[in-house]
Design an enzyme around this catalytic site. Structure first.
Site, PDB file in Angstrom:
ATOM      1  N   HIS A  25     -46.355 -36.672  37.974  1.00  0.00           N
ATOM      2  CA  HIS A  25     -44.913 -36.436  37.880  1.00  0.00           C
ATOM      3  C   HIS A  25     -44.585 -34.982  37.537  1.00  0.00           C
ATOM      4  CE1 HIS A  25     -40.852 -38.170  36.195  1.00  0.00           C
ATOM      5  NE2 HIS A  25     -40.690 -36.976  36.732  1.00  0.00           N
ATOM      6  N   TYR A  39     -56.230 -19.732  23.048  1.00  0.00           N
ATOM      7  CA  TYR A  39     -55.617 -19.876  21.725  1.00  0.00           C
ATOM      8  C   TYR A  39     -54.112 -20.118  21.786  1.00  0.00           C
ATOM      9  CZ  TYR A  39     -53.896 -15.047  21.977  1.00  0.00           C
ATOM     10  OH  TYR A  39     -53.249 -13.890  22.354  1.00  0.00           O
ATOM     11  N   TYR A  62     -45.873 -13.739  13.114  1.00  0.00           N
ATOM     12  CA  TYR A  62     -45.993 -12.862  14.276  1.00  0.00           C
ATOM     13  C   TYR A  62     -44.680 -12.126  14.535  1.00  0.00           C
ATOM     14  CZ  TYR A  62     -46.482 -11.378  19.122  1.00  0.00           C
ATOM     15  OH  TYR A  62     -46.518 -10.637  20.268  1.00  0.00           O
ATOM     16  N   HIS A  66     -41.150 -30.057  37.553  1.00  0.00           N
ATOM     17  CA  HIS A  66     -42.236 -30.483  38.428  1.00  0.00           C
ATOM     18  C   HIS A  66     -43.045 -29.236  38.794  1.00  0.00           C
ATOM     19  CE1 HIS A  66     -39.817 -34.246  39.942  1.00  0.00           C
ATOM     20  NE2 HIS A  66     -39.968 -34.213  38.626  1.00  0.00           N
ATOM     21  N   GLU A  79     -32.976 -39.036  34.614  1.00  0.00           N
ATOM     22  CA  GLU A  79     -33.923 -39.018  33.494  1.00  0.00           C
ATOM     23  C   GLU A  79     -33.218 -38.927  32.142  1.00  0.00           C
ATOM     24  OE1 GLU A  79     -36.884 -39.736  34.009  1.00  0.00           O
ATOM     25  OE2 GLU A  79     -37.860 -38.600  35.608  1.00  0.00           O
ATOM     26  N   HIS A 128     -37.464 -30.443  31.667  1.00  0.00           N
ATOM     27  CA  HIS A 128     -38.418 -31.223  32.467  1.00  0.00           C
ATOM     28  C   HIS A 128     -38.571 -30.520  33.810  1.00  0.00           C
ATOM     29  CE1 HIS A 128     -40.346 -34.237  34.805  1.00  0.00           C
ATOM     30  NE2 HIS A 128     -39.252 -34.685  35.400  1.00  0.00           N
TER      31      HIS A 128
END
Length: 223
Positions: free
Chosen positions: A155, A113, A208, A94, A73, A92
């Protein structure tokens, strides 16, 4: 070895994702920006067996160094690194719930939120195309123009951040949102927060945390 600390951190994150149950086997991949281009996990090496020497150094021209072949990839990692200079790491996975929703070709709407951390009121789902292709890379890059995460139909998911810690945190948050959405769908149709509220929350997240060095501000929640 060059970038030894980064390589070790990448392996730690890979194994953390497996231990947490949101990735498995040799699925998924991780990259981190370096001066030469980016470091990326190798193709087909189980995470528990991975050592720093297995991590591949890739250049923007698609050449690579090292004893291993890069993840199949690599194209979308390369394109994100080239086109989005603010991104320092790409993950990435799965993961179970993101992948389940992607099988339904569903985006994740603003049912909580915390969607604000994804960069907008949805986590979009890009159409299915074969993994490892330039076509998939183009779709992912398009989805990430105004987002920090997206689903890949049938995927998995992709999350990005300015560094590996941030990208890993975001990947876990997006999987949690997918899980919450999936469970809510078992009971009924979840209420979706308006875009204005997600924009308001995103603005509040900017201040925050403790405000001492900003380190804790990048991982907002509430309270």
């Amino acid at each position: 070895m060059r970038h030894l600390e980064i390589r070790q951190e990448m392996i730690s994150v890979c194994n953390f994702m497996v231990d947490r149950g949101i990735n498995q086997g040799t699925a998924g991949n991780i990259s981190v920006r370096v001066a030469e281009g980016f470091l990326i996990t190798p193709s087909g090496v189980p995470y528990p067996e991975m050592v720093p020497e297995d991590i591949v150094t890739m250049h923007i021209d698609a050449s690579h160094d090292g004893v291993r072949k890069p993840s199949t990839e690599w194209r979308f990692h390369r394109d994100i690194m080239e086109k989005k200079p603010e991104v320092g790491a790409v993950i990435h996975l799965h993961s179970r719930y993101c992948t389940s929703l992607s099988m339904l070709r569903r985006e994740i709407p603003a049912v909580h939120y915390m969607m604000a951390v994804a960069g907008g009121p949805t986590v979009p789902c890009v159409p299915y195309v074969t993994w490892g292709t330039q076509e998939l890379a183009d779709l992912i890059l398009g989805a990430l123009q105004d987002r920090f995460a997206c689903l890949l139909a049938n995927h998995g998911m992709v999350a990005v951040g300015p560094n590996l810690k941030r990208a890993a945190w975001l990947a876990v948050e997006i999987e949690a949102l997918a899980c919450q959405y999936w469970h809510a769908l078992q009971v009924g149709v979840p209420y979706v927060l308006p875009d204005e509220e997600i924009a308001r929350v995103a603005e509040r997240f900017k201040s925050y945390g403790q405000g001492d060095d900003g380190a804790r501000r990048i991982m907002p929640s509430c309270c």
